[in-house]
Write a protein that holds these residues in place. Structure first.
Motif, PDB file in Angstrom:
ATOM      1  N   ASP A 170      41.734  46.307  38.597  1.00  0.00           N
ATOM      2  CA  ASP A 170      43.197  46.247  38.702  1.00  0.00           C
ATOM      3  C   ASP A 170      43.718  44.858  38.363  1.00  0.00           C
ATOM      4  O   ASP A 170      44.712  44.717  37.636  1.00  0.00           O
ATOM      5  CB  ASP A 170      43.648  46.657  40.110  1.00  0.00           C
ATOM      6  CG  ASP A 170      43.315  48.107  40.435  1.00  0.00           C
ATOM      7  OD1 ASP A 170      43.049  48.893  39.503  1.00  0.00           O
ATOM      8  OD2 ASP A 170      43.314  48.442  41.633  1.00  0.00           O
ATOM      9  N   HIS A 171      43.065  43.831  38.843  1.00  0.00           N
ATOM     10  CA  HIS A 171      43.478  42.444  38.591  1.00  0.00           C
ATOM     11  C   HIS A 171      43.392  42.117  37.094  1.00  0.00           C
ATOM     12  O   HIS A 171      44.342  41.574  36.514  1.00  0.00           O
ATOM     13  CB  HIS A 171      42.603  41.481  39.396  1.00  0.00           C
ATOM     14  CG  HIS A 171      42.865  40.049  39.129  1.00  0.00           C
ATOM     15  ND1 HIS A 171      43.997  39.400  39.587  1.00  0.00           N
ATOM     16  CD2 HIS A 171      42.156  39.121  38.429  1.00  0.00           C
ATOM     17  CE1 HIS A 171      43.961  38.138  39.180  1.00  0.00           C
ATOM     18  NE2 HIS A 171      42.851  37.947  38.476  1.00  0.00           N
ATOM     19  N   VAL A 172      42.274  42.448  36.479  1.00  0.00           N
ATOM     20  CA  VAL A 172      42.080  42.141  35.056  1.00  0.00           C
ATOM     21  C   VAL A 172      43.076  42.922  34.206  1.00  0.00           C
ATOM     22  O   VAL A 172      43.671  42.374  33.260  1.00  0.00           O
ATOM     23  CB  VAL A 172      40.623  42.422  34.627  1.00  0.00           C
ATOM     24  CG1 VAL A 172      40.449  42.297  33.123  1.00  0.00           C
ATOM     25  CG2 VAL A 172      39.668  41.483  35.351  1.00  0.00           C
ATOM     26  N   ARG A 173      43.302  44.180  34.527  1.00  0.00           N
ATOM     27  CA  ARG A 173      44.291  44.985  33.788  1.00  0.00           C
ATOM     28  C   ARG A 173      45.699  44.410  33.945  1.00  0.00           C
ATOM     29  O   ARG A 173      46.453  44.344  32.973  1.00  0.00           O
ATOM     30  CB  ARG A 173      44.281  46.421  34.287  1.00  0.00           C
ATOM     31  CG  ARG A 173      43.175  47.237  33.723  1.00  0.00           C
ATOM     32  CD  ARG A 173      43.338  48.657  34.193  1.00  0.00           C
ATOM     33  NE  ARG A 173      42.459  49.549  33.493  1.00  0.00           N
ATOM     34  CZ  ARG A 173      42.246  50.791  33.861  1.00  0.00           C
ATOM     35  NH1 ARG A 173      42.851  51.287  34.928  1.00  0.00           N
ATOM     36  NH2 ARG A 173      41.435  51.559  33.174  1.00  0.00           N
ATOM     37  N   ASN A 174      46.058  44.042  35.166  1.00  0.00           N
ATOM     38  CA  ASN A 174      47.399  43.488  35.403  1.00  0.00           C
ATOM     39  C   ASN A 174      47.639  42.208  34.625  1.00  0.00           C
ATOM     40  O   ASN A 174      48.768  41.906  34.262  1.00  0.00           O
ATOM     41  CB  ASN A 174      47.626  43.242  36.896  1.00  0.00           C
ATOM     42  CG  ASN A 174      47.826  44.524  37.674  1.00  0.00           C
ATOM     43  OD1 ASN A 174      48.198  45.544  37.106  1.00  0.00           O
ATOM     44  ND2 ASN A 174      47.560  44.487  38.966  1.00  0.00           N
ATOM     45  N   LYS A 175      46.581  41.455  34.369  1.00  0.00           N
ATOM     46  CA  LYS A 175      46.685  40.212  33.591  1.00  0.00           C
ATOM     47  C   LYS A 175      46.631  40.488  32.089  1.00  0.00           C
ATOM     48  O   LYS A 175      46.785  39.571  31.288  1.00  0.00           O
ATOM     49  CB  LYS A 175      45.552  39.244  33.963  1.00  0.00           C
ATOM     50  CG  LYS A 175      45.603  38.769  35.393  1.00  0.00           C
ATOM     51  CD  LYS A 175      46.727  37.789  35.579  1.00  0.00           C
ATOM     52  CE  LYS A 175      46.699  37.207  36.977  1.00  0.00           C
ATOM     53  NZ  LYS A 175      47.786  36.294  37.206  1.00  0.00           N
ATOM     54  N   GLY A 176      46.394  41.742  31.690  1.00  0.00           N
ATOM     55  CA  GLY A 176      46.326  42.101  30.279  1.00  0.00           C
ATOM     56  C   GLY A 176      45.068  41.608  29.583  1.00  0.00           C
ATOM     57  O   GLY A 176      45.070  41.385  28.381  1.00  0.00           O
ATOM     58  N   LYS A 177      43.971  41.481  30.333  1.00  0.00           N
ATOM     59  CA  LYS A 177      42.752  40.907  29.768  1.00  0.00           C
ATOM     60  C   LYS A 177      41.576  41.874  29.757  1.00  0.00           C
ATOM     61  O   LYS A 177      40.431  41.460  29.599  1.00  0.00           O
ATOM     62  CB  LYS A 177      42.395  39.636  30.546  1.00  0.00           C
ATOM     63  CG  LYS A 177      43.484  38.586  30.425  1.00  0.00           C
ATOM     64  CD  LYS A 177      43.124  37.310  31.091  1.00  0.00           C
ATOM     65  CE  LYS A 177      44.279  36.318  30.872  1.00  0.00           C
ATOM     66  NZ  LYS A 177      43.920  34.988  31.295  1.00  0.00           N
ATOM     67  N   THR A 195      35.861  39.432  36.198  1.00  0.00           N
ATOM     68  CA  THR A 195      36.992  38.651  35.695  1.00  0.00           C
ATOM     69  C   THR A 195      36.503  37.779  34.541  1.00  0.00           C
ATOM     70  O   THR A 195      35.349  37.330  34.546  1.00  0.00           O
ATOM     71  CB  THR A 195      37.616  37.769  36.792  1.00  0.00           C
ATOM     72  OG1 THR A 195      36.630  36.881  37.298  1.00  0.00           O
ATOM     73  CG2 THR A 195      38.199  38.611  37.916  1.00  0.00           C
ATOM     74  N   CYS A 216      37.030  34.688  33.723  1.00  0.00           N
ATOM     75  CA  CYS A 216      36.615  33.327  34.074  1.00  0.00           C
ATOM     76  C   CYS A 216      35.294  33.284  34.832  1.00  0.00           C
ATOM     77  O   CYS A 216      34.604  32.270  34.826  1.00  0.00           O
ATOM     78  CB  CYS A 216      37.709  32.615  34.857  1.00  0.00           C
ATOM     79  SG  CYS A 216      38.154  33.420  36.391  1.00  0.00           S
TER      80      CYS A 216
END
Length: 72
Positions: free
Chosen positions: A9-16, A54, A56
């Motif tokens: 969810d975090h990676v998708r929300n950042k568009g990455k 992620t 990074c």
């Protein structure tokens, strides 16, 4: 983030979600399939288990988390 779904969810929300990892890790899925992680979010080609990391923190294999079958 300890939970694989939270990582997805975090990676998708950042568009990455389509970014390559810093290192293309070899994944040994619990179904027995072995594949190479070429994007920070990928599904196992055999059972569709979603693996995510992620961008990074993608240099360390230990940061890759399972998110569930076909979560991504």
């Amino acid at each position: 983030m300890e939970d694989g779904q939270a990582v997805v969810d975090h990676v998708r929300n950042k568009g990455k979600a389509e970014l390559p990892p810093l290192v293309e890790h070899e994944i040994q899925c619990e179904c027995g399939e072995v594949f190479t992680l070429k994007k920070v979010i990928m599904n196992c080609p055999k059972c569709e288990m979603t693996y995510a990391v992620t961008p990074c923190s993608s240099g360390d294999f230990n940061n890759i988390k399972r998110a569930g079958i076909a979560y991504a």
